[in-house]
Motif scaffolding. Sequence first.
Motif, mmCIF file in Angstrom:
data_model
loop_
_atom_site.group_PDB
_atom_site.id
_atom_site.type_symbol
_atom_site.label_atom_id
_atom_site.label_comp_id
_atom_site.label_asym_id
_atom_site.label_seq_id
_atom_site.Cartn_x
_atom_site.Cartn_y
_atom_site.Cartn_z
ATOM 1 N N PRO A 114 84.019 96.634 2.915
ATOM 2 C CA PRO A 114 82.992 95.925 2.138
ATOM 3 C C PRO A 114 83.585 94.689 1.451
ATOM 4 N N TYR A 115 82.818 93.616 1.374
ATOM 5 C CA TYR A 115 83.259 92.414 0.655
ATOM 6 C C TYR A 115 82.072 91.496 0.431
ATOM 7 N N ARG B 106 75.337 89.193 12.010
ATOM 8 C CA ARG B 106 76.154 89.642 13.157
ATOM 9 C C ARG B 106 76.153 88.493 14.145
ATOM 10 N N GLU C 98 85.493 97.207 9.180
ATOM 11 C CA GLU C 98 84.428 96.544 8.411
ATOM 12 C C GLU C 98 84.446 96.967 6.944
ATOM 13 N N ILE D 58 74.329 88.505 5.213
ATOM 14 C CA ILE D 58 75.092 89.285 6.195
ATOM 15 C C ILE D 58 74.561 88.942 7.590
ATOM 16 N N LEU E 96 89.548 92.720 8.502
ATOM 17 C CA LEU E 96 88.370 92.180 9.198
ATOM 18 C C LEU E 96 88.760 91.678 10.594
ATOM 19 N N ARG F 192 80.295 90.472 15.819
ATOM 20 C CA ARG F 192 81.117 90.703 14.628
ATOM 21 C C ARG F 192 80.297 90.456 13.357
ATOM 22 N N ARG F 193 80.579 91.285 12.344
ATOM 23 C CA ARG F 193 79.838 91.134 11.095
ATOM 24 C C ARG F 193 80.498 90.067 10.212
ATOM 25 N N TYR F 194 79.679 89.163 9.664
ATOM 26 C CA TYR F 194 80.184 88.140 8.729
ATOM 27 C C TYR F 194 79.356 88.199 7.451
ATOM 28 N N CYS G 109 85.268 94.371 -2.869
ATOM 29 C CA CYS G 109 86.359 94.752 -1.964
ATOM 30 C C CYS G 109 87.417 95.615 -2.649
ATOM 31 N N ASP H 231 88.712 94.267 13.055
ATOM 32 C CA ASP H 231 87.384 94.905 13.195
ATOM 33 C C ASP H 231 87.211 96.141 12.323
#
Length: 343
Positions: free
Chosen positions: A290-291, A43, A288, A41, A283, A47-49, A301, A286
């Motif tokens: 879960p996946y 940032r 967020e 995970i 996503l 943005r979270r990836y 997901c 924005d």
Amino acid sequence: MNYTLKVAEIRKETADTVTLCFKQPGLKKIKYLAGQYLTLIFRINGRRYIRPYSFSSCPGFDAFLEITVKRVKNGIVSNHINDMVSVGDSIEVMPPMGDFIFEEESLFTDVYFWGVGSGITPLISIMKYILSTKPNIRVHLNYGNKNHETTIFKDQIQQLIAQYPVHLLVRHFHTKLFVDESHPHLIQGRIDQDKALQILDDKLDPKTCAHYICGPAGLKESVKKAIVVKYGFLANVFSEDFELIKDPKDFEDVHTQNILINFEGIEHRLEISKGKSILEAALNADIELPYSCQTGNCSTCKGKLTVGQAKMIGLSKERDDLAADEFLLCCTHPLTENVQISI
Ligand SMILES: Cc1cc2nc3c(=O)[nH]c(=O)nc-3n(C[C@H](O)[C@H](O)[C@H](O)COP(=O)(O)OP(=O)(O)OC[C@H]3O[C@@H](n4cnc5c(N)ncnc54)[C@H](O)[C@@H]3O)c2cc1C
Ligand code: FES
């Protein structure tokens, strides 16, 4: 519960691939099986990836937890890992997941591995597991690359050959190379159905052989067709996909729709353009959700369809564990205009 892992070492495998070696956490050690994946995970620019990477290490064989990442053109996380991650960095990870693992109850005598490029990662993990713990199994690695320079783990594979000369047979396929007859295990061209047919041994009982495949969709199809032509049926074939494979025909009844998502008690209205999954659209907005795998494998997901109709596209495996109203949002596309999803 997620973990935070420290990067202890970084190994450059090829010009565009690195291996990150993580120290086990001090208190609660991470348990995993050869062939599973670790989800990282990040940032990046706010943005979270989240991205899954197969373990290239093997429990009991390698001291570190290792993943090996090849750059994808314009790929956000694979380039971030190759360019920005340094020794000493801490990275948040999800617990190991994945069912691409060795079948413990089997009576296999010969296990064939078929891989191309970065598809080698889960394969080498399972190979090390079999070679170090199953002395009655012969391991056959068939590995496709452009040439020597782009071959991930070429030194590690040589070491394994030296360590297990009787049990490991390796064939390298190079698309950008002319090969002379003095290198019988170096084959020119890609692994296709004809080459796979030549490799499969008709003296072996197909029920005691297994096939682990990781690479582009064409590789899986070629190997499966060769097995059917050679033995008349498919048995013991296991595969891992790094990407969702979408057939444009499946989108004929899908149209751009507005949907309502209820995530942790908050309602979001979202436009889902034709071709985008509900997860991708969320996503991009924005939200967020879960996946992890984004290939319909891990169930992280999962959402409930409370109103309307939707369908999943691109699932590589049958998912008979899902209830009729449960959908994996990474592969889900709305079919009607009133769709409501709750997570
Ligand atoms: C179970 C699993 C295990 C995986 N294990 C590994 C591994 O061991 N090593 C590894 O390097 N990768 C692995 N991957 C792929 C990895 O999770 C990422 O998808 C990949 O690194 C691209 O992420 P990105 O953020 O750089 O690209 P993104 O920014 O997500 O994508 C950029 C573009 O590249 C395309 N793309 C995405 N992934 C790929 C791909 N794999 N090949 C070609 N094009 C792609 C996308 O369609 C998009 O157009 C695995 C994936 C899964 C599902
Ligand atoms: S993210 Fe893994 S099933 Fe959707």
